[in-house]
Structures are given as structure tokens and as C-alpha cells.
Design a protein around this motif. Structure first.
Motif, PDB file in Angstrom:
ATOM      1  N   ARG A 121      -4.137   1.062  -2.869  1.00 42.12           N
ATOM      2  CA  ARG A 121      -4.030  -0.308  -2.362  1.00 42.12           C
ATOM      3  C   ARG A 121      -3.167  -1.114  -3.328  1.00 42.12           C
ATOM      4  NH1 ARG A 121      -6.596  -5.497  -2.567  1.00 42.12           N
ATOM      5  NH2 ARG A 121      -6.874  -6.390  -0.479  1.00 42.12           N
ATOM      6  N   ALA A 130      -6.137   0.883  -6.908  1.00 40.82           N
ATOM      7  CA  ALA A 130      -5.641  -0.426  -6.466  1.00 40.82           C
ATOM      8  C   ALA A 130      -4.905  -1.112  -7.613  1.00 40.82           C
ATOM      9  CB  ALA A 130      -6.798  -1.302  -5.987  1.00 40.82           C
ATOM     10  N   ASP A 158       0.834  -1.201   0.000  1.00 43.75           N
ATOM     11  CA  ASP A 158       0.000   0.000   0.000  1.00 43.75           C
ATOM     12  C   ASP A 158       0.872   1.254   0.000  1.00 43.75           C
ATOM     13  OD1 ASP A 158      -2.202  -1.572   0.092  1.00 43.75           O
ATOM     14  OD2 ASP A 158      -2.700  -1.195   2.193  1.00 43.75           O
TER      15      ASP A 158
END
Length: 783
Positions: free
Chosen positions: A94, A162, A85
């Protein structure tokens, strides 16, 4: 009176609304717009519980750490996953490095196949960010080639940043808390946490206070165009309808507008549902599929809104005498009574009184009493405000022409003026009470980190295989880094860490140059090659016991478990003459124990077995200084963990609830603002002929514009004063219920009040251009 007759009268009212000429359908459309905006937000509110539940379920389904003390051994159904992260300009990213160890390795939600080494799968939002011109630093930090995107099932929001990138040799770092070996994703044994009574109370109050202003405005919207409607009803009396029949017809007209409002509201909701998938508010985003209203709650809205339209209309006409020759409304109205208006807030206080002093140690709060008590207090505002406006405007003295026009209008229709600001008053009162409650209990959910921000502003944890000197040099040369304090850590034991019982005595090992060691201990003198033992205070009772010349100590391996144990463990024999020194607080605010060593004193066998903790002093005047430091950490090792320091941390649940309140409050204020604009335009439309007549007789347009401002300013001022009184009272009661000292955050109170006043001011300014158009002479034309 038969049910059939009532139905016919209601149906006749519906026909009048849509087939009664231009006036009828314009009133129906205006009512439908006001109701539709309210219905849209009500539908959104019914969808929020499902959205929260789906976000939580997806977060749980992709959990990727081992829930067992001993990780599974490598097999064809395991995957090694590392947490990478990061943060980019205040936005969380993420990140995961993945290494499948066999063909049956489990796939995380949203992935159909694992990326190869050097490749990555990204969320749509991260793909757009990396392609933007301002993401050069982030591209350097995540230098993998994009080969696909993560599916919706693997993301908790449409704007989540992410990625999953292919890795290699990750399990060598398993002792670090950010690497796990898994056979499945998700928590195999989810155990619900014990509910926090105070958070549950906050949740109930937030929901009630967000929905009440909407309900108040929907009730007011069905009364749009009341004066023109009543004049049309007088014509019905002239052709033979009795008083009850005309009231039922009026209720039918209101119901028609409400039904059309349901259709518009559903349309607004569907459009807003799609728009919600492309925006992010306060760091929270959702997928449109999350916003599915509960069928039961949606059906309740569909039934309650038309029913409320009928009941509100009948209640409003109870004191209006509709005769064949006109409506007896322009005569001096009967003075409003106060006693029954006080019953509502008093009843609300009575419902909340039994829970005073309950706090969090006496079980959960009664949700029915809380909901009922808060609702009655807020509804009490809508009952008290018309009385307050009537009493105050009756005592207003003479002034300029604009002032006199505004005051006389308010004296003749104080109820209409009060209805327009009821929603704002309720919203402000609720916001003030909630701000008091959040401020009061904030200390229970916000904890000091004890991190000394004057000594460092960022901490970087570096895996054990990073070379010490080269790592420090890279951070020292990083743009925006003023100072690097580097210490390297592990543990020493009096027996093998891989033996059946493990060591009986254990103590920390801290390695660093003299300047770094002076950050953790009071040293009499220091040169490279020195060793020290900390004084054995409460922070390290084992260190002095292990300081026995000739004693062999074992260093803990950076990997763990029998499968990863080295053939020969690294050991160190304690020499004689180690100086004992006193421990002091390090930059994290904690005190260390055990042994201190300078780099020259570290045994050769220990190199590569101590992980780094680097404390960075950042020059925050340098743009993106933290981003440069994060990039250096990623270049040193992809598993390095940089963390920006803060003075305090807040509970995630408390913070998410506060964020939800802010997002909801923004939506409610926008809704009320839009609805107030519709109401203001409807009021101006009804008075078009009067305004044109005044202009024709020589009244200046500037004077009429000022009169409209005064007509808005007077009731909103009274409404906000009443809202402050009720909000402060309710806030004090809620604090007493949580057993928290009562305190008033006047800055929050004034900001909430100012926000309500600003909404009304903006609405009034937006209504001035239509007002000027309505003052034209052609406004006197009639058909």
C-alpha cells in the motif's frame, strides 16, 4: 442428597486429582493439556469477531479519497494524496504520495507528521523487507529515504506492507482516479451495505464448523485415563462409598483437569496472541491487540468447560458398574442401540428443511435454524461413529498377530477408539460440506474480466504528461517485455468541457501507431498521419454525428474543475474525408467508439492531454519480469498504475471468507493433531504394563507397533467414510438452500479426507518412539 454433600464429593475428586499420587496428577495434566489446547482455540474464536471489526474500522478510518463530486479548493487544511499501490512478488504494497497544502492539513492514522519530499514513513514489515537482500527491485521502485515508521493505528495488520512518501505538484493529475484532495480521512457518511444472504449463511456455517471439532475434542479430553480412574474408584467403594458418590468424585477429578486446562488454555492463548503478531497466514496478519476475546463469550467458555467435564463424566459412567472388587467393564458390553443416534441427524435435517430453495431473493436465512441444524448433523457423527465401529470390528475375521491384537482391543473398547477420531471426523465432514458450498456459489462471486491474456498480460495506465514516444521506448527496452501495444486516450466534445452545460455530444479519442490501432479497429489501410472514425455502433453513437467537416471539437482537460481550467482550451477542427472503420474488441475485451488518430495526425495542442494505456506482453520465463515492468512504470511516472491481468476476479468479501476458512481449518487441524497426540500417549501410558507383559512373553516389538497402527487405521477409516457421507449430505442441503445446482467436487472431497487421514497418520508415527520405550521390561515395575 444435599447440595453440600455433592459439593464435598466434587471437592474430594479435585483433591484426588492433585494429591492422589503420580497417577492422579499425570491424568490431570494430560486432561489439562487436551482441554487447554481446545480452550485456547475457543478463546481465539471468541476474539475473531473483535479482530475482524477492528481491521474494518481501521481500514475505514484511513480511507483517502474524496466522497464529493467537486473536490475542495486548496486551503491550509487540505492535503493532496495519490494512490501508488504496487505488488512485489505476489505481496500487495500500500503506497501513498502525500502533499499537505497547509499547516492544518489532516494527518492519516498512524502518522505524527508528514514526510518531506523524497522521504517516506514505512510500516515495520516494509522496513524489514526493504532491508533484505532480495528486495533490490522494490528499493528501486520506492527510492525514498526512510525517516520513520507508521504507527499501529494506521495499519490493518502487523505484516502489512505500506508507506507514505512526500510528493509535489500532485493535484495536476487530479483527473486521474488515483489522486484526491481531502480535508479529512475516513468516510464521513458510512452506509452499511445490504447483507448478502448467501454470504451470511457461509459465515454462520464456517463458524459452526470450525468450533464443533474443538468442542468435540474438549469433551473427549476430559475422559482421558478413564480405565485407571475407575479402578481407583473401586477402591473407594471398598472403603464405603456408594455408587453415586464415586461418580461425583470422578466428576470432580474431571473438573479438576478441566479447571487446570482453563489456566493452561489461557496461557496458550496469551502466547499464541503474541505469536500471531509476527506471522502472516494466507496474506492476513493481525496485531496482538486485535485478539481481545469478548468478555461474555470468554466467561461462557470458563463456565461451559468445567460444566461439560462434569456432565460428560457422569454420562460416561452411566453404564459402568463400579464395585468394591473391580470395575465391570471388561465383560462383553451391551450392544449400542441405533435408533436414538439417528434422532440427532434427522432433527438437524428437519431444522434445515424449511429453508430449501430459499436462495438469496427470499430474505436472510434463519440463523438459529441454520446453527442448530448444522450442529445436530455434526454431533450426529459423534453419536453414530461408536455404533459403526462396534458393528464393524465385531465382524472382522482372523489374521496375523498384529491384526488380532488390534481387533481384540477394538472389540473391547470400541468407544475409546471412536472418541479419538470423533474430532477428525467432524472436522472433515464440515470441510467437505463447506468446500461443496464454496464451489457451488463460486460462480456467483467470481466474474470473468474479459481480458485477453493471449494478447497481453499487463496493463499500465500512464498520466497525460508522460511523453508518448519515450514512454513506449522505455517499456520496449524493459527486461521481460516482449511487445508493447500503446494507445493514448481522451474525450472530444462538441462544446467546452468547462461551460455551464458541458458538451451535448462526446466521443472517445484514441491515438496510436497503426499496429496499435489495428488492435481496436478493422483498418483497410493505415500510415502515420491517418485519421479514422468508428462506425457508430452501440459502442459509439456520437462519433459519426460529430464527424462533420469544419466542426470544432474540444478535448477534455486532464485536470478538472473550474479552478484548474486552462485559459484557452485546445480544439480540433474536423477535416473532410475521415474514413469510417469498424470497431473490434481491444485486449481488455471492450469495444471503442469515437475517433482514431495516428501520432502525426494529433494536433500539437493535444500533446500532453492524452493519458496512456499500454498493454504489455510479458515473457513469463524471465524471473521477476512483472517486477521489471512495474519498476519501469514507476520510473516513467510515480503515478503510473501497472496492473497484472487475470482471467477472473473474485468478490473481496467472498475471498476473505474463504481465506478465513482456510486459516481456521489449518488451526483446527493443528489443534486436533496436537490433542490426538496427547490422547494417544495417554492411551499408551495406560497400557504400559500390558505392552511390557506381551514383550516379556516373546511378542516382537514390530508386531506391537503394527497393532497400534491397525488400531488407529480401522476407526479412522470408518470415521472418514462416515464423515464423507455426512459431509456430502450436508453440502447438498446447503446448496439446495442457496438454490444452487448440486455438484460434487471430488478432488476437494478427497483432499479434505486425505488431510484428515494425514493428521492421524502423522500422530500415529509420532507416537511410535514412546511406544517402543513403554515396551521395556521396567514397565512391569509397580509400587
Amino acid at each position: 442428597m444435599s447440595l453440600r454433600q455433592s459439593s464435598r464429593d466434587l471437592g474430594l475428586g479435585v483433591r484426588f486429582a492433585f494429591a492422589g499420587g503420580r497417577e492422579g496428577w499425570m491424568r490431570a495434566v494430560l486432561t489439562a493439556l487436551g482441554v487447554g489446547l481446545g480452550v485456547a482455540l475457543l478463546l481465539l474464536s471468541t476474539a475473531l469477531p473483535n479482530a475482524i471489526s477492528v481491521r474494518h474500522d481501521r481500514e475505514q478510518a484511513r480511507l483517502d479519497w474524496s466522497f464529493t463530486e467537486e473536490p475542495p479548493t486548496a486551503a491550509d487544511n487540505t492535503v493532496v494524496i495519490a494512490n501508488t499501490d504496487t505488488t512485489f512478488r505476489g505481496k500487495d504494497v500500500r503506497g501513498r504520495l502525500v502533499e499537505p497544502e497547509g499547516p492544518r492539513a489532516p494527518l492519516p492514522p498512524g502518522l505524527s507528521a508528514y514526510p518531506a519530499k523524497g522521504e517516506m514513513l514505512v510500516s515495520p514489515a516494509l522496513k524489514r523487507l526493504l532491508a533484505s537482500d532480495g528486495a533490490k527491485l522494490l528499493r528501486e521502485r520506492i527510492p525514498y529515504r526512510i525517516t520513520g515508521t507508521i504507527g499501529e493505528s494506521g495499519l490493518i495488520g502487523s505484516q502489512e506492507l505500506a508507506y507514505y512518501a512526500g510528493g509535489e505538484g500532485l493535484f495536476a493529475h487530479e483527473a486521474g482516479s488515483n489522486v484526491s484532495r481531502l480535508t479529512a480521512f475516513g468516510n464521513p457518511n458510512p452506509t452499511p451495505e445490504a447483507p448478502d444472504p448467501v454470504l451470511a449463511l457461509l459465515n454462520i456455517v464456517v463458524i459452526v464448523m470450525l468450533l464443533m471439532p474443538v468442542a468435540v475434542f474438549v469433551a473427549a479430553a476430559v475422559r482421558f485415563g478413564g480405565e485407571r480412574r475407575d479402578r481407583r474408584l473401586a477402591a473407594l467403594r471398598l472403603v464405603g462409598a456408594d455408587g453415586r458418590m464415586t461418580r461425583r468424585i470422578a466428576a470432580g477429578e474431571a473438573m479438576a483437569g478441566a479447571l487446570l486446562g482453563l489456566v493452561l488454555g489461557a496461557g496458550f492463548f496469551l502466547v499464541g496472541r503474541q505469536v500471531a503478531g509476527s506471522v502472516e497466514v494466507m496474506g492476513i496478519s493481525v496485531w496482538p491487540s486485535y485478539l481481545n476475546p469478548s468478555p461474555l463469550l470468554a466467561a461462557l467458555v470458563a463456565v461451559a468447560v468445567p460444566a461439560a467435564a462434569v456432565l460428560v463424566t457422569l454420562f460416561a459412567l452411566r453404564s459402568v458398574v463400579i464395585e468394591p472388587l473391580g470395575v465391570v467393564r471388561s465383560a462383553k458390553p451391551t450392544r449400542r442401540r441405533l435408533w436414538w443416534r439417528l434422532v440427532l441427524p434427522v432433527a438437524g435435517l428437519a431444522m434445515l428443511y424449511p429453508m430449501l430453495g430459499q436462495g438469496r431473493s427470499n430474505g436472510s436465512f434463519n440463523e438459529y435454524l441454520v446453527t442448530g441444524g448444522v450442529m445436530l448433523l455434526l454431533i450426529g457423527i459423534t453419536a453414530l461413529l461408536p455404533w459403526l465401529v462396534e458393528r464393524c470390528v465385531a465382524r472382522l475375521g482372523s489374521g496375523g498377530v498384529a491384526w488380532q491384537l488390534a481387533v481384540r482391543r477394538l472389540q473391547l473398547s470400541s468407544g475409546t477408539a471412536a472418541r479419538m477420531v470423533n474430532g477428525i471426523a467432524v472436522a472433515v465432514a464440515g470441510a467437505i460440506a463447506l468446500q461443496m458450498l464454496f464451489a457451488g456459489v463460486d460462480g456467483q462471486y467470481t466474474k470473468s474480466t474479459a481480458q485477453d491474456l493471449s494478447r497481453a498480460q499487463m496493463q499500465v495506465t500512464v498520466p497525460a504528461d508522460a511523453p508518448m514516444a519515450a514512454t513506449v521506448e522505455k517499456f520496449t527496452d524493459t527486461k521481460g517485455v516482449r511487445k508493447v501495444t500503446a494507445v493514448w486516450e481522451s474525450y472530444l466534445g462538441d462544446a467546452s468541457w468547462n461551460s455551464e452545460n458541458g458538451p451535448q455530444l462526446a466521443a472517445e479519442l484514441t491515438v496510436g501507431d497503426c499496429a496499435a490501432l489495428r488492435e481496436v479497429a478493422k483498418l483497410p489501410s493505415c500510415k502515420d498521419g491517418d485519421r479514422f472514425v468508428l462506425d457508430g455502433s452501440e459502442y459509439s453513437v456520437d462519433g459519426p454525428k460529430m464527424n462533420v467537416p469544419g466542426k470544432m471539437l474540444y478535448i477534455e482537460s486532464p485536470t478538472s474543475g473550474p479552478a484548474s481550467a486552462p485559459e484557452k482550451e485546445a480544439t480540433w477542427t474536423v477535416p473532410a474525408g475521415i474514413t469510417q472503420v469498424r470497431s473490434i474488441e481491444d485486449p481488455t475485451g471492450s469495444r471503442r467508439g469515437g475517433f482514431l488518430m495516428t501520432p502525426a495526425a494529433l494536433p500539437k495542442d493535444f500533446e500532453g492531454m492524452v493519458r496512456g494505456e499500454l498493454y504489455l506482453s510479458i515473457d513469463q520465463s524471465v524471473p521477476d519480469a512483472f517486477e521489471y515492468a512495474r519498476n519501469t512504470a514507476a520510473a516513467v511516472n510515480p503515478l503510473a498504475d501497472p496492473t497484472a491481468w487475470t482471467a477472473s476476479t473474485t468478490s473481496d468479501k467472498f475471498e476473505s471468507l474463504r481465506t478465513g476458512l482456510l486459516v481456521g481449518a489449518i488451526c483446527v487441524l493443528l489443534l486436533i493433531g496436537a490433542s490426538l497426540l496427547v490422547a494417544q500417549l495417554e492411551q499408551l501410558r495406560e497400557r504400559r504394563k500390558l505392552l511390557s507383559s506381551l514383550v516379556a512373553f516373546g511378542t516382537r516389538r514390530r508386531t506391537l507397533g503394527l497393532s497400534v497402527l491397525w488400531q488407529t487405521a480401522i476407526p479412522i477409516t470408518l470415521g472418514l467414510l462416515l464423515a464423507m457421507a455426512v459431509g456430502l449430505t450436508l453440502g447438498a442441503i446447503l446448496l439446495k438452500m442457496t438454490d444452487t445446482p448440486v455438484g460434487i467436487d471430488w478432488s476437494s472431497v478427497l483432499s479434505m479426507t486425505g488431510a484428515g487421514a494425514a493428521v492421524v497418520l502423522v500422530v500415529t508415527l509420532l507416537s511410535l518412539p514412546p511406544l517402543m520405550r513403554l515396551m521395556r521390561p521396567d514397565g512391569l515395575r509397580t509400587e
